[in-house]
Design an enzyme around this catalytic site. Structure first.
Site, PDB file in Angstrom:
ATOM      1  N   TYR A 167       0.843  -1.199   0.000  1.00  0.00           N
ATOM      2  CA  TYR A 167       0.000   0.000   0.000  1.00  0.00           C
ATOM      3  C   TYR A 167       0.882   1.256   0.000  1.00  0.00           C
ATOM      4  O   TYR A 167       0.644   2.203  -0.753  1.00  0.00           O
ATOM      5  CB  TYR A 167      -0.908  -0.019   1.236  1.00  0.00           C
ATOM      6  N   GLU A 183       3.985   1.669  -1.033  1.00  0.00           N
ATOM      7  CA  GLU A 183       4.689   1.909  -2.300  1.00  0.00           C
ATOM      8  C   GLU A 183       3.724   2.276  -3.424  1.00  0.00           C
ATOM      9  O   GLU A 183       4.063   3.042  -4.314  1.00  0.00           O
ATOM     10  CB  GLU A 183       5.530   0.692  -2.692  1.00  0.00           C
ATOM     11  N   LYS A 192       1.087   4.054  -3.112  1.00  0.00           N
ATOM     12  CA  LYS A 192       0.789   5.484  -2.944  1.00  0.00           C
ATOM     13  C   LYS A 192       2.025   6.332  -3.230  1.00  0.00           C
ATOM     14  O   LYS A 192       1.916   7.461  -3.713  1.00  0.00           O
ATOM     15  CB  LYS A 192       0.263   5.749  -1.528  1.00  0.00           C
ATOM     16  N   ASN A 245      -4.701   9.194   9.772  1.00  0.00           N
ATOM     17  CA  ASN A 245      -5.848   8.415  10.274  1.00  0.00           C
ATOM     18  C   ASN A 245      -7.099   9.288  10.425  1.00  0.00           C
ATOM     19  O   ASN A 245      -7.062  10.306  11.116  1.00  0.00           O
ATOM     20  CB  ASN A 245      -5.504   7.806  11.638  1.00  0.00           C
ATOM     21  N   GLY A 270       0.183  -1.534  23.251  1.00  0.00           N
ATOM     22  CA  GLY A 270      -0.709  -0.370  23.189  1.00  0.00           C
ATOM     23  C   GLY A 270       0.004   0.961  23.355  1.00  0.00           C
ATOM     24  O   GLY A 270      -0.643   2.003  23.471  1.00  0.00           O
ATOM     25  N   GLN A 293       1.944   2.180  21.060  1.00  0.00           N
ATOM     26  CA  GLN A 293       2.037   2.829  19.746  1.00  0.00           C
ATOM     27  C   GLN A 293       1.008   3.961  19.678  1.00  0.00           C
ATOM     28  O   GLN A 293      -0.054   3.872  20.291  1.00  0.00           O
ATOM     29  CB  GLN A 293       1.841   1.812  18.601  1.00  0.00           C
ATOM     30  N   THR A 294       1.356   5.005  18.933  1.00  0.00           N
ATOM     31  CA  THR A 294       0.470   6.169  18.894  1.00  0.00           C
ATOM     32  C   THR A 294      -0.084   6.410  17.492  1.00  0.00           C
ATOM     33  O   THR A 294       0.517   6.010  16.491  1.00  0.00           O
ATOM     34  CB  THR A 294       1.208   7.450  19.331  1.00  0.00           C
ATOM     35  N   PRO A 336       3.373   0.869  12.431  1.00  0.00           N
ATOM     36  CA  PRO A 336       4.193   2.008  12.861  1.00  0.00           C
ATOM     37  C   PRO A 336       4.085   2.277  14.363  1.00  0.00           C
ATOM     38  O   PRO A 336       3.006   2.161  14.941  1.00  0.00           O
ATOM     39  CB  PRO A 336       3.617   3.179  12.057  1.00  0.00           C
ATOM     40  N   ARG A 343       2.773   8.051  15.095  1.00  0.00           N
ATOM     41  CA  ARG A 343       2.328   8.820  13.926  1.00  0.00           C
ATOM     42  C   ARG A 343       1.639  10.106  14.380  1.00  0.00           C
ATOM     43  O   ARG A 343       0.736  10.069  15.196  1.00  0.00           O
ATOM     44  CB  ARG A 343       1.365   8.002  13.061  1.00  0.00           C
TER      45      ARG A 343
HETATM   46  N1  UDP Z   1      -5.199  -1.741  16.487  1.00  0.00           N
HETATM   47  C1  UDP Z   1      -5.544  -2.305  17.715  1.00  0.00           C
HETATM   48  N2  UDP Z   1      -6.723  -2.994  17.795  1.00  0.00           N
HETATM   49  C2  UDP Z   1      -7.558  -3.136  16.734  1.00  0.00           C
HETATM   50  C3  UDP Z   1      -7.207  -2.568  15.495  1.00  0.00           C
HETATM   51  C4  UDP Z   1      -6.002  -1.873  15.421  1.00  0.00           C
HETATM   52  O1  UDP Z   1      -4.821  -2.197  18.705  1.00  0.00           O
HETATM   53  O2  UDP Z   1      -8.624  -3.761  16.900  1.00  0.00           O
HETATM   54  C5  UDP Z   1      -3.949  -0.961  16.414  1.00  0.00           C
HETATM   55  C6  UDP Z   1      -3.093  -1.196  15.173  1.00  0.00           C
HETATM   56  O3  UDP Z   1      -2.232  -2.308  15.340  1.00  0.00           O
HETATM   57  C7  UDP Z   1      -2.351   0.130  15.099  1.00  0.00           C
HETATM   58  C8  UDP Z   1      -3.369   1.153  15.563  1.00  0.00           C
HETATM   59  O4  UDP Z   1      -4.312   0.407  16.338  1.00  0.00           O
HETATM   60  O5  UDP Z   1      -1.256   0.138  15.973  1.00  0.00           O
HETATM   61  C9  UDP Z   1      -4.098   1.863  14.431  1.00  0.00           C
HETATM   62  O6  UDP Z   1      -4.553   0.889  13.556  1.00  0.00           O
HETATM   63  P1  UDP Z   1      -5.437   1.206  12.286  1.00  0.00           P
HETATM   64  O7  UDP Z   1      -5.545  -0.069  11.538  1.00  0.00           O
HETATM   65  O8  UDP Z   1      -6.692   1.895  12.675  1.00  0.00           O
HETATM   66  O9  UDP Z   1      -4.605   2.282  11.460  1.00  0.00           O
HETATM   67  P2  UDP Z   1      -3.101   2.317  10.907  1.00  0.00           P
HETATM   68  O10 UDP Z   1      -2.289   1.253  11.561  1.00  0.00           O
HETATM   69  O11 UDP Z   1      -3.211   2.156   9.448  1.00  0.00           O
HETATM   70  O12 UDP Z   1      -2.632   3.658  11.313  1.00  0.00           O
END
Ligand code: UDP
Length: 316
Positions: free
Chosen positions: A146, A148, A150, A175, A208, A210-211, A274, A277
């Site tokens: 995805y 690449e 974009k 997001n 959890g 990750q931001t 990631p 973000r």
């Molecule tokens: N995520 C999570 N639980 C879920 C779905 C996603 O903890 O039920 C996490 C996911 O691994 C990521 C973050 O939430 O770290 C955002 O995920 P999303 O798929 O919404 O967006 P993206 O990763 O593309 O930013």
């Protein structure tokens, strides 16, 4: 503008964009192959004479009669759930689809706006992400498909701009959430809201920490419309809400919003997810006078209300 094409018009963002453009008096021709979009998203436009839908797969070509003033190219599977199941279609939409949409813009003398993504920054080593950051993407990974696609789409937009003089513009969308997101599309906000409404535990990937930074759909659409109608826009512009939150904190916010004693369980972190973000939106502020207005609490409430309403009356 009299006639605007929106590819991916039956999707979450595409349908909101079509509604907004029609409300402003433009004629809109929506295009979609309904692979991830759904006709129900276009229900508010069903009896609208200024809107029509053409079933077309942009990766196979775009055929349109008559004048076109602008093309907004959103068509692509975009949810992490699609990353595995729709790898070929993602690559085709980003590469072939973008080429076809740009070529149509060249033929019609139309302005072009590419819906790019914060995914082009990959798992970023610079935080927050400014538009001049070049990203950290593994082109051979599953998630990289995805990213690449974009990144190629951005390159193509710039080629058509330099070589063919197309007024091609790029927004990088971070997001975004709101009504009409597919509840089963695997993104974190619909997943959390669906679980909470079903009285189930929320599933947090990894620890959890990750931001992400979540933008309410109305704010995002406002930014896109400004990017389209600005007299000129020569460089990519980030659109997103810089209010950053950890996924665990988001889970707690959703639980307190729903007001039910729900638990949180953990699941493995997907590969390439990631760690951080957050958009730097100074360029959008300077060039477009744009900044998001809807707080996460307000946006989550609006989304929750919309889900409850859709469940109460699925065909409304
Ligand atoms: N995520 C999570 N639980 C879920 C779905 C996603 O903890 O039920 C996490 C996911 O691994 C990521 C973050 O939430 O770290 C955002 O995920 P999303 O798929 O919404 O967006 P993206 O990763 O593309 O930013």
């Amino acid at each position: 503008m009299s006639r605007i094409i929106v590819t991916g018009s039956a999707g979450f963002l595409g349908s909101h964009l079509c509604e907004r453009l029609v409300a402003e008096g433009h004629s809109v021709l929506g295009m979609d192959n309904l692979s991830t979009g759904a006709p129900i998203n276009l229900r508010p436009l069903q009896r609208e004479p200024k809107f029509s839908l053409q079933l077309q797969d942009v990766s196979r070509g775009l055929w349109v009669e008559g004048p076109v003033e602008a093309i907004l190219h959103l068509a692509s599977p975009a949810s992490p759930m699609d990353f595995d199941a729709m790898q070929v279609q993602i690559l085709a939409a980003g590469a072939d689809g973008t080429r076809h949409a740009l070529e149509l813009a060249r033929q019609k003398g139309a302005r072009f706006l590419l819906a790019s993504t914060s995914e082009i920054y990959g798992d970023p080593l610079v935080h927050p992400q400014r538009e001049d950051y070049r990203g950290n993407v593994d082109p051979t990974s599953l998630r990289g498909v995805y990213d690449e696609a974009k990144r190629f789409a951005e390159s193509a937009a710039m080629v058509w701009r330099r070589v063919h003089g197309v007024d091609a513009r790029i927004v990088r969308i971070f997001n975004t959430y709101g009504p009409r997101m597919r509840l089963d599309d695997g993104r974190v906000i619909p997943n959390f809201l669906r679980a909470a409404l079903n009285g189930e535990a929320l599933v947090v990937h990894g620890d959890g920490t990750q931001t992400r930074s979540f933008c309410y759909v109305d704010d995002l659409i406002e930014g896109m419309v400004r990017a389209l109608f600005a007299p000129s826009l020569e460089c990519p512009v980030n659109l997103g809400n810089p209010d950053e939150v950890s996924i665990r904190q988001l889970a707690e916010e959703v639980i307190s919003l729903v007001g039910a004693p729900l638990g949180v369980r953990t699941a493995p972190l997907p590969e390439g997810d990631p760690a951080v973000r957050r958009p730097d939106i100074r360029r959008a502020q300077d060039l477009l006078g744009w900044a998001p207005k809807v707080s996460r609490r307000e946006g989550l409430l609006l989304t929750l209300q919309a889900i409850r309403a859709a469940r109460a009356d699925p065909v409304a």
